[in-house]
Design a protein around this motif. Structure first.
Motif, PDB file in Angstrom:
ATOM      1  N   UNK A  67     -11.071   3.634   8.555  1.00  0.00           N
ATOM      2  CA  UNK A  67     -10.104   2.552   8.758  1.00  0.00           C
ATOM      3  C   UNK A  67     -10.618   1.265   8.115  1.00  0.00           C
ATOM      4  N   UNK A  68     -11.899   0.973   8.303  1.00  0.00           N
ATOM      5  CA  UNK A  68     -12.483  -0.232   7.707  1.00  0.00           C
ATOM      6  C   UNK A  68     -12.376  -0.192   6.185  1.00  0.00           C
ATOM      7  N   UNK A  69     -12.649   0.952   5.595  1.00  0.00           N
ATOM      8  CA  UNK A  69     -12.560   1.091   4.149  1.00  0.00           C
ATOM      9  C   UNK A  69     -11.120   0.925   3.661  1.00  0.00           C
ATOM     10  N   UNK A  70     -10.153   1.388   4.449  1.00  0.00           N
ATOM     11  CA  UNK A  70      -8.751   1.220   4.082  1.00  0.00           C
ATOM     12  C   UNK A  70      -8.358  -0.255   4.078  1.00  0.00           C
ATOM     13  N   UNK A  71      -8.848  -1.022   5.045  1.00  0.00           N
ATOM     14  CA  UNK A  71      -8.550  -2.448   5.095  1.00  0.00           C
ATOM     15  C   UNK A  71      -9.248  -3.181   3.949  1.00  0.00           C
ATOM     16  N   UNK A  72     -10.445  -2.781   3.610  1.00  0.00           N
ATOM     17  CA  UNK A  72     -11.153  -3.363   2.473  1.00  0.00           C
ATOM     18  C   UNK A  72     -10.377  -3.090   1.188  1.00  0.00           C
ATOM     19  N   UNK A  73      -9.934  -1.850   1.016  1.00  0.00           N
ATOM     20  CA  UNK A  73      -9.171  -1.473  -0.169  1.00  0.00           C
ATOM     21  C   UNK A  73      -7.850  -2.230  -0.228  1.00  0.00           C
ATOM     22  N   UNK A  74      -7.182  -2.386   0.904  1.00  0.00           N
ATOM     23  CA  UNK A  74      -5.929  -3.149   0.945  1.00  0.00           C
ATOM     24  C   UNK A  74      -6.164  -4.582   0.479  1.00  0.00           C
ATOM     25  N   UNK A  75      -7.271  -5.174   0.893  1.00  0.00           N
ATOM     26  CA  UNK A  75      -7.607  -6.517   0.440  1.00  0.00           C
ATOM     27  C   UNK A  75      -7.897  -6.552  -1.047  1.00  0.00           C
ATOM     28  N   UNK A  76      -8.617  -5.548  -1.536  1.00  0.00           N
ATOM     29  CA  UNK A  76      -8.933  -5.470  -2.969  1.00  0.00           C
ATOM     30  C   UNK A  76      -7.673  -5.369  -3.818  1.00  0.00           C
ATOM     31  N   UNK A  77      -6.681  -4.652  -3.299  1.00  0.00           N
ATOM     32  CA  UNK A  77      -5.450  -4.425  -4.054  1.00  0.00           C
ATOM     33  C   UNK A  77      -4.375  -5.461  -3.750  1.00  0.00           C
ATOM     34  N   UNK A  91      -8.731  -6.663  15.715  1.00  0.00           N
ATOM     35  CA  UNK A  91      -8.102  -7.387  14.607  1.00  0.00           C
ATOM     36  C   UNK A  91      -9.107  -8.324  13.948  1.00  0.00           C
ATOM     37  N   UNK A  92      -9.952  -8.954  14.749  1.00  0.00           N
ATOM     38  CA  UNK A  92     -10.961  -9.846  14.157  1.00  0.00           C
ATOM     39  C   UNK A  92     -11.904  -9.065  13.249  1.00  0.00           C
ATOM     40  N   UNK A  93     -12.264  -7.847  13.624  1.00  0.00           N
ATOM     41  CA  UNK A  93     -13.119  -6.996  12.783  1.00  0.00           C
ATOM     42  C   UNK A  93     -12.372  -6.584  11.511  1.00  0.00           C
ATOM     43  N   UNK A  94     -11.138  -6.130  11.674  1.00  0.00           N
ATOM     44  CA  UNK A  94     -10.355  -5.666  10.531  1.00  0.00           C
ATOM     45  C   UNK A  94     -10.101  -6.787   9.532  1.00  0.00           C
ATOM     46  N   UNK A  95      -9.829  -7.988  10.030  1.00  0.00           N
ATOM     47  CA  UNK A  95      -9.561  -9.103   9.135  1.00  0.00           C
ATOM     48  C   UNK A  95     -10.791  -9.491   8.319  1.00  0.00           C
ATOM     49  N   UNK A  96     -11.974  -9.323   8.894  1.00  0.00           N
ATOM     50  CA  UNK A  96     -13.202  -9.587   8.126  1.00  0.00           C
ATOM     51  C   UNK A  96     -13.294  -8.633   6.941  1.00  0.00           C
ATOM     52  N   UNK A  97     -12.992  -7.377   7.162  1.00  0.00           N
ATOM     53  CA  UNK A  97     -13.051  -6.391   6.088  1.00  0.00           C
ATOM     54  C   UNK A  97     -11.951  -6.661   5.064  1.00  0.00           C
ATOM     55  N   UNK A  98     -10.755  -6.986   5.534  1.00  0.00           N
ATOM     56  CA  UNK A  98      -9.653  -7.295   4.637  1.00  0.00           C
ATOM     57  C   UNK A  98      -9.995  -8.530   3.799  1.00  0.00           C
ATOM     58  N   UNK A  99     -10.523  -9.564   4.453  1.00  0.00           N
ATOM     59  CA  UNK A  99     -10.902 -10.792   3.759  1.00  0.00           C
ATOM     60  C   UNK A  99     -11.976 -10.514   2.701  1.00  0.00           C
ATOM     61  N   UNK A 100     -12.905  -9.641   3.026  1.00  0.00           N
ATOM     62  CA  UNK A 100     -13.939  -9.264   2.070  1.00  0.00           C
ATOM     63  C   UNK A 100     -13.310  -8.633   0.830  1.00  0.00           C
ATOM     64  N   UNK A 101     -12.283  -7.825   1.035  1.00  0.00           N
ATOM     65  CA  UNK A 101     -11.566  -7.230  -0.091  1.00  0.00           C
ATOM     66  C   UNK A 101     -10.824  -8.277  -0.896  1.00  0.00           C
ATOM     67  N   UNK A 102     -10.189  -9.243  -0.208  1.00  0.00           N
ATOM     68  CA  UNK A 102      -9.443 -10.299  -0.892  1.00  0.00           C
ATOM     69  C   UNK A 102     -10.377 -11.121  -1.773  1.00  0.00           C
ATOM     70  N   UNK A 103     -11.576 -11.386  -1.278  1.00  0.00           N
ATOM     71  CA  UNK A 103     -12.538 -12.173  -2.046  1.00  0.00           C
ATOM     72  C   UNK A 103     -12.917 -11.483  -3.350  1.00  0.00           C
ATOM     73  N   UNK A 104     -12.804 -10.169  -3.378  1.00  0.00           N
ATOM     74  CA  UNK A 104     -13.138  -9.405  -4.582  1.00  0.00           C
ATOM     75  C   UNK A 104     -11.892  -9.023  -5.385  1.00  0.00           C
ATOM     76  N   UNK A 105     -10.727  -9.504  -4.940  1.00  0.00           N
ATOM     77  CA  UNK A 105      -9.451  -9.153  -5.566  1.00  0.00           C
ATOM     78  C   UNK A 105      -9.398  -9.620  -7.005  1.00  0.00           C
ATOM     79  N   UNK A 106      -9.023  -8.730  -7.900  1.00  0.00           N
ATOM     80  CA  UNK A 106      -8.845  -9.049  -9.306  1.00  0.00           C
ATOM     81  C   UNK A 106      -7.481  -8.509  -9.718  1.00  0.00           C
ATOM     82  N   UNK A 107      -6.527  -9.405 -10.013  1.00  0.00           N
ATOM     83  CA  UNK A 107      -5.167  -8.947 -10.359  1.00  0.00           C
ATOM     84  C   UNK A 107      -5.133  -7.959 -11.517  1.00  0.00           C
ATOM     85  N   UNK A 108      -6.057  -8.097 -12.472  1.00  0.00           N
ATOM     86  CA  UNK A 108      -6.076  -7.171 -13.607  1.00  0.00           C
ATOM     87  C   UNK A 108      -6.421  -5.759 -13.143  1.00  0.00           C
ATOM     88  N   UNK A 109      -7.393  -5.655 -12.226  1.00  0.00           N
ATOM     89  CA  UNK A 109      -7.753  -4.335 -11.697  1.00  0.00           C
ATOM     90  C   UNK A 109      -6.574  -3.715 -10.974  1.00  0.00           C
TER      91      UNK A 109
END
Length: 129
Positions: A67-77, A91-109
């Motif tokens: 589940x954590x990896x899915x939230x990270x991937x959702x943030x990345x994408x 939710x506080x845990x999930x949002x940390x993982x999602x936020x971590x993905x957002x920080x690495x978000x690259x629209x080109x990818x």
């Protein structure tokens, strides 16, 4: 943890860890098996770090590594997430993982990945919330 390289100790430890990850299982206080007990404590500790204390109740949805990896991937994408059914603690845990993905978000990818998925017949649908 004593000797994880001992196959018998490792098997008992992993069995205890697995039982500790299950919020419905309770440790048997009369169990003299230290490997099982240490594994149970470690598994319960990991479970409670993601889902909150068992004493506060068992949530409807359980968070695990997948589940954590899915939230990270959702943030990345840059995909919207659904947190319905999770507790405030979760939710506080999930949002940390999602936020971590957002920080690495690259629209080109994101564009490249969507093109690859489309070529392979995989369609991504977006839900607007």
């Amino acid at each position: 943890m004593k000797n994880i390289f001992n196959p018998i100790y490792r098997q008992d430890y992993l069995e205890g860890y697995s039982n500790g990850q299950n919020p419905y299982s309770k440790i048997k206080s009369d169990t003299p098996n230290s490997a099982f007990n240490e594994g149970f404590d470690s598994g319960r500790f990991d479970y409670e770090n993601l889902n909150g204390s068992v004493l506060n109740g068992i949530p409807k949805k359980i968070i695990n590594e997948k589940i954590l990896e899915e939230f990270l991937l959702a943030g990345l994408l840059g995909i919207n997430i659904d947190t319905e059914g999770y507790t405030h603690f979760q939710i506080s845990i999930l949002l940390k993982w999602y936020q971590s993905g957002i920080e690495k978000y690259d629209p080109k990818q994101n564009t490249y990945l969507l093109d690859i998925l489309e070529e392979n017949g995989i369609e991504i649908t977006y839900s607007e919330k």
